[in-house]
Design an enzyme around this catalytic site. Sequence first.
Site, short mmCIF file in Angstrom:
data_model
loop_
_atom_site.label_atom_id
_atom_site.label_comp_id
_atom_site.label_asym_id
_atom_site.label_seq_id
_atom_site.Cartn_x
_atom_site.Cartn_y
_atom_site.Cartn_z
N SER A 8 1.15 -1.12 0.24
CA SER A 8 -0.33 0.20 -0.21
C SER A 8 1.10 1.25 -0.22
O SER A 8 0.31 2.61 -0.11
CB SER A 8 -0.83 -0.24 0.91
OG SER A 8 -1.70 -0.85 1.23
N LYS A 15 0.52 3.86 -3.02
CA LYS A 15 -1.18 4.34 -3.22
C LYS A 15 -0.32 5.59 -3.40
O LYS A 15 -1.08 6.67 -4.58
CB LYS A 15 -2.43 3.85 -2.16
CG LYS A 15 -2.56 2.98 -2.03
CD LYS A 15 -3.07 2.46 -1.18
CE LYS A 15 -4.28 1.05 -0.91
NZ LYS A 15 -4.74 0.56 0.43
N TYR A 75 -3.16 -2.16 -9.91
CA TYR A 75 -2.70 -2.05 -9.17
C TYR A 75 -2.33 -2.85 -8.08
O TYR A 75 -1.25 -2.76 -7.19
CB TYR A 75 -4.84 -2.11 -8.24
CG TYR A 75 -4.51 -1.93 -6.71
CD1 TYR A 75 -4.24 -1.01 -5.50
CD2 TYR A 75 -5.23 -3.03 -5.78
CE1 TYR A 75 -4.22 -0.72 -4.44
CE2 TYR A 75 -4.64 -3.61 -4.49
CZ TYR A 75 -4.41 -2.57 -3.98
OH TYR A 75 -4.52 -2.38 -2.29
N1 GLN Z 1 -1.91 -6.02 -1.45
C1 GLN Z 1 -2.81 -5.52 -0.65
C2 GLN Z 1 -3.90 -5.67 -0.93
O1 GLN Z 1 -4.59 -4.93 -1.71
C3 GLN Z 1 -2.07 -4.21 0.33
C4 GLN Z 1 -2.44 -3.84 0.69
C5 GLN Z 1 -2.05 -2.97 2.08
O2 GLN Z 1 0.09 -2.83 1.87
N2 GLN Z 1 -2.68 -2.74 3.36
O3 GLN Z 1 -4.93 -5.55 -0.43
#
Ligand code: GLN
Length: 423
Positions: A56, A59, A181
């Site tokens: 994440s 993001k 993603y």
């Molecule tokens: N690959 C994970 C997801 O999309 C990433 C989530 C995260 O790092 N919080 O669920």
Amino acid sequence: MDEVLNECADIAVGHVADYIPQLSEVDPSLYALAVCTVDGHLYHVGDAGTEFTMQSIAKPFTYALALHDQGLEGVLEKVDVEPSGEAYNEISLEPDSGRPRNPMINAGALATYALVHGSDAAHRRQRVLDFYSAVAGRDLELNGDVLDSELKTAFRNRAIAYLLRNAEIIGGDPGEVVDGYSAQCSVSVTVDDLAVMAATLANGGVNPVTHAHVVEPGAVRQTLSVMLTCGMYDSAGDWVTSVGIPAKSGVSGAILGVLPGQVGIAVYSPPLDKHGNSVRGVVTFERLSADMGLHIMSGPKATSGVMSEAYVADLADGAGQVSVYEIQGDIRFAGAELIAREFIDNPPQTSRVMIDVSRAGGFDDVARRIIREVLRRLMSQQDRDVYLVDPDEYLGAYSEEEEPGDGADVPEMLAEAGDLINE
Ligand code: GLN
């Protein structure tokens, strides 16, 4: 940094992410910390060579790229900026608009990914990777095994993507968005990479190592704002109050933090708390923030000393006197206001006024406007000769009619009169 690492290394609570083997089989004792300054100096301790996937932490960077591609309005139309107070994978869309609450939860990150320009799926994916690489200052690569595993287990993200498609937040094929993603989650990095990426944001979007200008200042500000309010999911409020550094965590166990104008910080330690944030990572940030005074609300101390000198000097040959004002330091709103107030409270008593900004470190936009206005008002007064010493043109260019004198003959006249400037 060594001390912090030694003291926090004993913490043995938390569980590594277990939804894919690449994360569940990782050594939970791995621990690394890196700090990169805004002039590109990198410090690291612990297992700094270990590679892990961004998850994440990707993001905010995709958000910055979407802001570049679509502009703020275009992005806000599809993804809101309200802290959700919910888990990262919560299936939450605003009831009326269908918009995800913010770009840091999965729903918002999927929608954000779809906002990145690309002529086709592969092009969009490449643009994201190229952008991350520019921010990190080296060519980053995908971890193919992690990506395969992510795709095999992405049921919940697929569900969210189909809801987004249904709400017309994304167009086209929701599957492609989940693939892209998942690929961004699978980009492989070290704490050094993350520290440089963080430092690029801390440095207003200019990579401090390569000096490439990779993110516009407006996109940096927007990205850091959502990191501050939403970056740590449902523990965002706790984080802002106790650590006070815009940050983003990932389930691989990394946390990236950005202290604007100062440093980028990255920690890696795989065991996670119930929010999905690295346990040792959180404690490490708490320690660093407290020990190094990094809480964003501790703020810089009040501006002072911007007017280093203000004095009246005699000119040679009975040519009268000049009031000299010397300005120093980095001048922003508060500094410019102090200077403007000095001219209002204590108007110069001589007809000649010289403002010397040659020893200032720089002016931001608002400070420039305020000081130019001070000059304009001085010059509009009768019997006033105004000189500006500004060899670096900090205050910008002037048209011929409105240009103050450069005061070139003033230092000479002062020297002749025995009143040496700066003495
Ligand atoms: N690959 C994970 C997801 O999309 C990433 C989530 C995260 O790092 N919080 O669920």
